[in-house]
Design a protein around this motif. Structure first.
Motif, PDB file in Angstrom:
ATOM      1  N   VAL A 147       0.877  -1.085   0.038  1.00 51.83           N
ATOM      2  CA  VAL A 147      -0.032  -0.017  -0.035  1.00 51.83           C
ATOM      3  C   VAL A 147       0.999   1.400  -0.014  1.00 51.83           C
ATOM      4  CG1 VAL A 147      -2.147  -0.971   0.821  1.00 51.83           C
ATOM      5  CG2 VAL A 147      -0.533  -0.219   2.521  1.00 51.83           C
ATOM      6  N   ASP A 154       2.087   7.167  -6.783  1.00 53.84           N
ATOM      7  CA  ASP A 154       0.623   8.058  -7.299  1.00 53.84           C
ATOM      8  C   ASP A 154       1.215   9.495  -7.111  1.00 53.84           C
ATOM      9  OD1 ASP A 154      -1.807   8.059  -8.586  1.00 53.84           O
ATOM     10  OD2 ASP A 154      -2.397   9.279  -6.668  1.00 53.84           O
ATOM     11  N   ASP A 190      -1.938 -16.540  -3.037  1.00 60.03           N
ATOM     12  CA  ASP A 190      -2.639 -16.866  -1.793  1.00 60.03           C
ATOM     13  C   ASP A 190      -3.379 -15.578  -1.381  1.00 60.03           C
ATOM     14  OD1 ASP A 190      -1.432 -19.170  -1.721  1.00 60.03           O
ATOM     15  OD2 ASP A 190       0.342 -18.609  -0.433  1.00 60.03           O
ATOM     16  N   GLY A 191      -3.585 -14.615  -2.117  1.00 60.24           N
ATOM     17  CA  GLY A 191      -4.338 -13.633  -1.579  1.00 60.24           C
ATOM     18  C   GLY A 191      -3.884 -12.450  -0.622  1.00 60.24           C
ATOM     19  N   GLU A 192      -2.375 -12.681  -0.355  1.00 67.99           N
ATOM     20  CA  GLU A 192      -1.629 -11.819   0.722  1.00 67.99           C
ATOM     21  C   GLU A 192      -0.992 -10.422  -0.004  1.00 67.99           C
ATOM     22  OE1 GLU A 192       1.498 -13.978   2.438  1.00 67.99           O
ATOM     23  OE2 GLU A 192       0.090 -16.121   2.541  1.00 67.99           O
ATOM     24  N   MET A 193      -0.930 -10.534  -1.521  1.00 67.53           N
ATOM     25  CA  MET A 193      -0.244  -9.507  -1.891  1.00 67.53           C
ATOM     26  C   MET A 193      -1.003  -8.879  -3.262  1.00 67.53           C
ATOM     27  SD  MET A 193       3.571  -9.714  -3.651  1.00 67.53           S
ATOM     28  CE  MET A 193       4.843  -9.275  -2.245  1.00 67.53           C
ATOM     29  N   LEU A 194      -1.005  -7.727  -3.406  1.00 68.50           N
ATOM     30  CA  LEU A 194      -1.490  -6.992  -4.334  1.00 68.50           C
ATOM     31  C   LEU A 194      -0.976  -7.639  -5.924  1.00 68.50           C
ATOM     32  CD1 LEU A 194      -1.288  -3.341  -3.454  1.00 68.50           C
ATOM     33  CD2 LEU A 194      -3.374  -4.513  -3.833  1.00 68.50           C
ATOM     34  N   ASP A 198      -3.647  -5.446 -10.279  1.00 69.09           N
ATOM     35  CA  ASP A 198      -4.447  -4.700  -9.170  1.00 69.09           C
ATOM     36  C   ASP A 198      -3.577  -3.081  -9.236  1.00 69.09           C
ATOM     37  OD1 ASP A 198      -6.022  -6.253  -8.281  1.00 69.09           O
ATOM     38  OD2 ASP A 198      -4.889  -6.830  -6.634  1.00 69.09           O
ATOM     39  N   ILE A 202      -5.094   0.471 -10.180  1.00 65.52           N
ATOM     40  CA  ILE A 202      -5.002   1.764  -9.236  1.00 65.52           C
ATOM     41  C   ILE A 202      -3.997   2.901  -9.875  1.00 65.52           C
ATOM     42  CG2 ILE A 202      -4.327   2.432  -7.039  1.00 65.52           C
ATOM     43  CD1 ILE A 202      -4.730  -0.395  -6.083  1.00 65.52           C
TER      44      ILE A 202
ATOM     45  N   LYS B  11      -2.978 -17.992   5.732  1.00 62.25           N
ATOM     46  CA  LYS B  11      -2.771 -16.841   6.172  1.00 62.25           C
ATOM     47  C   LYS B  11      -4.195 -15.969   5.874  1.00 62.25           C
ATOM     48  CE  LYS B  11       1.989 -17.434   5.780  1.00 62.25           C
ATOM     49  NZ  LYS B  11       2.999 -17.422   4.733  1.00 62.25           N
ATOM     50  N   PRO B  12      -4.389 -15.049   6.379  1.00 51.66           N
ATOM     51  CA  PRO B  12      -5.518 -14.082   5.862  1.00 51.66           C
ATOM     52  C   PRO B  12      -5.161 -13.509   4.589  1.00 51.66           C
ATOM     53  CG  PRO B  12      -4.255 -12.945   7.729  1.00 51.66           C
ATOM     54  CD  PRO B  12      -3.495 -14.370   7.519  1.00 51.66           C
ATOM     55  N   LYS B  13      -6.337 -13.420   3.816  1.00 57.43           N
ATOM     56  CA  LYS B  13      -6.250 -12.737   2.583  1.00 57.43           C
ATOM     57  C   LYS B  13      -6.491 -11.361   2.554  1.00 57.43           C
ATOM     58  CE  LYS B  13      -7.749 -17.157   0.671  1.00 57.43           C
ATOM     59  NZ  LYS B  13      -6.305 -17.702   0.704  1.00 57.43           N
ATOM     60  N   THR B  14      -5.364 -10.774   2.475  1.00 59.27           N
ATOM     61  CA  THR B  14      -5.655  -9.017   3.047  1.00 59.27           C
ATOM     62  C   THR B  14      -5.544  -8.263   1.657  1.00 59.27           C
ATOM     63  OG1 THR B  14      -3.448  -9.396   3.529  1.00 59.27           O
ATOM     64  CG2 THR B  14      -5.060  -9.292   5.259  1.00 59.27           C
ATOM     65  N   ALA B  15      -5.064  -9.123   0.516  1.00 56.73           N
ATOM     66  CA  ALA B  15      -4.558  -7.996  -0.807  1.00 56.73           C
ATOM     67  C   ALA B  15      -5.867  -7.323  -1.146  1.00 56.73           C
ATOM     68  CB  ALA B  15      -4.136  -9.252  -1.670  1.00 56.73           C
ATOM     69  N   ASN B  16      -7.195  -7.935  -1.023  1.00 54.41           N
ATOM     70  CA  ASN B  16      -8.367  -6.916  -1.611  1.00 54.41           C
ATOM     71  C   ASN B  16      -8.500  -5.932  -0.671  1.00 54.41           C
ATOM     72  OD1 ASN B  16      -8.888  -8.765  -3.675  1.00 54.41           O
ATOM     73  ND2 ASN B  16     -10.290 -10.117  -2.268  1.00 54.41           N
ATOM     74  N   ALA B  18      -6.151  -4.250   0.860  1.00 56.06           N
ATOM     75  CA  ALA B  18      -5.195  -3.313   0.222  1.00 56.06           C
ATOM     76  C   ALA B  18      -5.576  -2.552  -0.782  1.00 56.06           C
ATOM     77  CB  ALA B  18      -4.096  -3.797  -0.091  1.00 56.06           C
ATOM     78  N   LYS B  19      -6.201  -3.282  -1.874  1.00 54.42           N
ATOM     79  CA  LYS B  19      -6.753  -2.823  -3.048  1.00 54.42           C
ATOM     80  C   LYS B  19      -7.660  -1.748  -2.877  1.00 54.42           C
ATOM     81  CE  LYS B  19      -8.438  -3.800  -7.854  1.00 54.42           C
ATOM     82  NZ  LYS B  19      -8.940  -4.794  -8.527  1.00 54.42           N
ATOM     83  N   ARG B  21      -8.584  -0.007  -0.079  1.00 56.73           N
ATOM     84  CA  ARG B  21      -8.206   1.171   0.617  1.00 56.73           C
ATOM     85  C   ARG B  21      -7.310   2.116  -0.241  1.00 56.73           C
ATOM     86  NH1 ARG B  21      -4.498  -0.809   4.854  1.00 56.73           N
ATOM     87  NH2 ARG B  21      -4.440   1.327   5.516  1.00 56.73           N
ATOM     88  N   LEU B  22      -6.672   1.536  -1.269  1.00 54.61           N
ATOM     89  CA  LEU B  22      -5.769   2.335  -2.164  1.00 54.61           C
ATOM     90  C   LEU B  22      -6.777   3.080  -3.061  1.00 54.61           C
ATOM     91  CD1 LEU B  22      -2.605   0.020  -2.770  1.00 54.61           C
ATOM     92  CD2 LEU B  22      -2.558   2.462  -2.102  1.00 54.61           C
ATOM     93  N   GLN B  23      -7.524   2.241  -3.654  1.00 52.92           N
ATOM     94  CA  GLN B  23      -8.513   2.924  -4.658  1.00 52.92           C
ATOM     95  C   GLN B  23      -9.351   4.237  -3.820  1.00 52.92           C
ATOM     96  OE1 GLN B  23     -10.678  -0.600  -5.485  1.00 52.92           O
ATOM     97  NE2 GLN B  23      -9.757  -0.428  -7.889  1.00 52.92           N
ATOM     98  N   ILE B  25      -8.044   6.049  -1.149  1.00 49.31           N
ATOM     99  CA  ILE B  25      -7.206   7.285  -0.911  1.00 49.31           C
ATOM    100  C   ILE B  25      -6.532   7.674  -1.814  1.00 49.31           C
ATOM    101  CG2 ILE B  25      -5.259   5.422  -0.442  1.00 49.31           C
ATOM    102  CD1 ILE B  25      -6.096   8.535   1.738  1.00 49.31           C
ATOM    103  N   ILE B  26      -6.583   7.258  -3.080  1.00 49.70           N
ATOM    104  CA  ILE B  26      -5.832   7.686  -4.221  1.00 49.70           C
ATOM    105  C   ILE B  26      -6.611   8.600  -4.972  1.00 49.70           C
ATOM    106  CG2 ILE B  26      -5.027   7.121  -6.347  1.00 49.70           C
ATOM    107  CD1 ILE B  26      -3.077   5.136  -5.401  1.00 49.70           C
TER     108      ILE B  26
END
Ligand SMILES: Nc1ncnc2c1ncn2[C@@H]1O[C@H](COP(=O)(O)OP(=O)(O)OP(=O)(O)O)[C@@H](O)[C@H]1O
Ligand SMILES: [Mg+2]
Lengths: 270, 86
Positions: A147, A154, A190-194, A198, A202, B11-16, B18-19, B21-23, B25-26
């Motif tokens: 993030v 940007d 694994d859904g841990e990284m953008l 994505d 953005i 592990k928790p899937k946190t990428a979504n 992140a996306k 929140r970025l959309q 804030i940007i």
């Protein structure tokens, strides 16, 4: 005509210097006369990554202040015939970078017949970073899939679109390229990284490449050899693809999807 | 973390997150910069038209959205003119 390309990011430590070194080397390997300039005055690093730190005598600030000529300060690269490094000063501060001074150095490089000049920007959005992008024709925005890096990219895009000479002249804008680095396909899966998609969605900048996260970057910097020279490494291949795309060649993205290790590999290690 | 995920090490899937929140804030920071990049406005306008039309009759042109900066505030203005009833 010289093309000036700034490698920038806003955020620190995302891979600008790694990219500047490999990108400049890649262009030189393709036969272009190339110079790479370290704009990180006070915190120079490019000399170490290029492996020429012991040959630094004069630097960018010496040239700007007239204490040395450009020819005295340019260091010939040890791997590539037509690549030269212009190091940053370790002792001065960024105020020594004047716009006129930088412009003159770039003009002189043009007179010396350089086809590409790569400007390795410092982190941040202050003087050093602004000087590195002021005269750019093209920009490589180095972004990690994370993030704070995306947000800072940007910000720096906004600055590029406001403060570069091209933006101010109102003609053809600076050509922007997105480079996603330190990418881990497994963590994306694994859904841990953008994902790079994505990040691209953005920032809305055309993507020029994806560089995987890899140990070979550390091996490269340990030896003072740009990562693009590490034979058979994914990072080197990915940087060569970036060069190909930059030169208008067709090169599909590689190393962006995760292949689950097969049963054999899981049982016996790979 | 649930017991299952502890056992299987997911592990928790946190990428979504992140996306998303970025959309947000940007989009906001681009408005702050005064760049003409409140470029979600046309899409938002169309979606508003679609939603409002479900309940009342409006002309697409009679729904206007704009974004403005007033001091420390951002003002998102939505102006809906309902057709005269007769
Ligand atoms: N693809 C990669 N895989 C693994 N590590 C990497 C990769 N790219 C860069 N690194 C590592 O990240 C760190 C920062 O890289 P680098 O110095 O190129 O960043 P930078 O953006 O120039 O930093 P600064 O803002 O301080 O100038 C270094 O330790 C480098 O080895
Ligand atoms: Mg650096």
């Amino acid at each position: 005509m010289t093309r000036i390309i700034v490698v920038t990011s806003g955020k620190g430590g995302v891979g600008k210097t790694t990219t500047s070194a490999s990108f400049a080397s890649g262009l030189a390997m393709r036969g272009f006369k190339t110079a790479v300039i370290d704009f990180d005055v006070g915190l120079r690093n490019l000399d170490l990554i290029m492996g020429c730190e012991r040959r630094v005598v004069y630097d960018l600030v010496n040239v700007i202040s007239g204490e040395a000529t450009l020819n005295q300060a340019l260091i010939k690269d040890k791997h590539c015939e037509n690549l030269f490094v212009l190091p940053a000063s370790q002792t001065r501060d960024k105020d020594a970078l004047t716009e006129e001074g930088v412009e003159k150095v770039l003009k002189d490089l043009e007179h010396l017949g350089f086809e590409y000049v790569i400007c390795d920007s410092p982190a941040g959005i202050e003087r050093g970073a602004v000087m590195a992008l002021t005269f750019a024709d093209e920009a490589i925005i180095v972004t990690n899939p994370e993030v704070s890096s995306v947000r800072d990219s940007d910000r720096i895009l906004g600055i590029l679109q406001a403060k570069s000479k091209r933006a101010q002249a109102g003609g053809e804008p600076v050509k922007e390229h997105l480079l996603v680095t330190r990418y881990s396909p497994k963590r994306v899966e694994d859904g841990e990284m953008l994902s790079y998609k994505d990040v691209q969605e953005i920032l809305r900048v055309p993507i020029i490449g994806v560089i995987p996260e890899s140990e070979s970057v550390l091996h490269a910097s340990n030896q003072g050899t740009p990562a693009i020279h590490i034979e058979q490494s994914e990072v080197a291949e990915a940087y060569k693809d970036v060069i190909a795309r930059f030169l208008g060649e067709d090169a599909p993205l590689r190393f962006v999807s995760y292949e689950k290790p097969g049963l054999f590999k899981r049982l016996f290690g790979g | 973390m649930s017991l299952l995920s502890l056992i299987f090490g997911s592990k928790p899937k946190t990428a979504n997150m992140a996306k998303e929140r970025l959309q947000l804030i940007i989009a906001r920071e681009r408005v702050d910069d005064g760049k003409p990049s409140a470029d979600f406005l046309p899409a938002m306008q169309q979606e508003l038209v679609a939603v409002i039309s479900k309940y009342v009759h409006v002309n697409a042109d009679d729904i206007k959205v704009s974004m403005e900066k007033k001091g420390n505030y951002e003002v998102l203005e939505v102006n809906i003119v309902l057709p005269e009833q007769n």
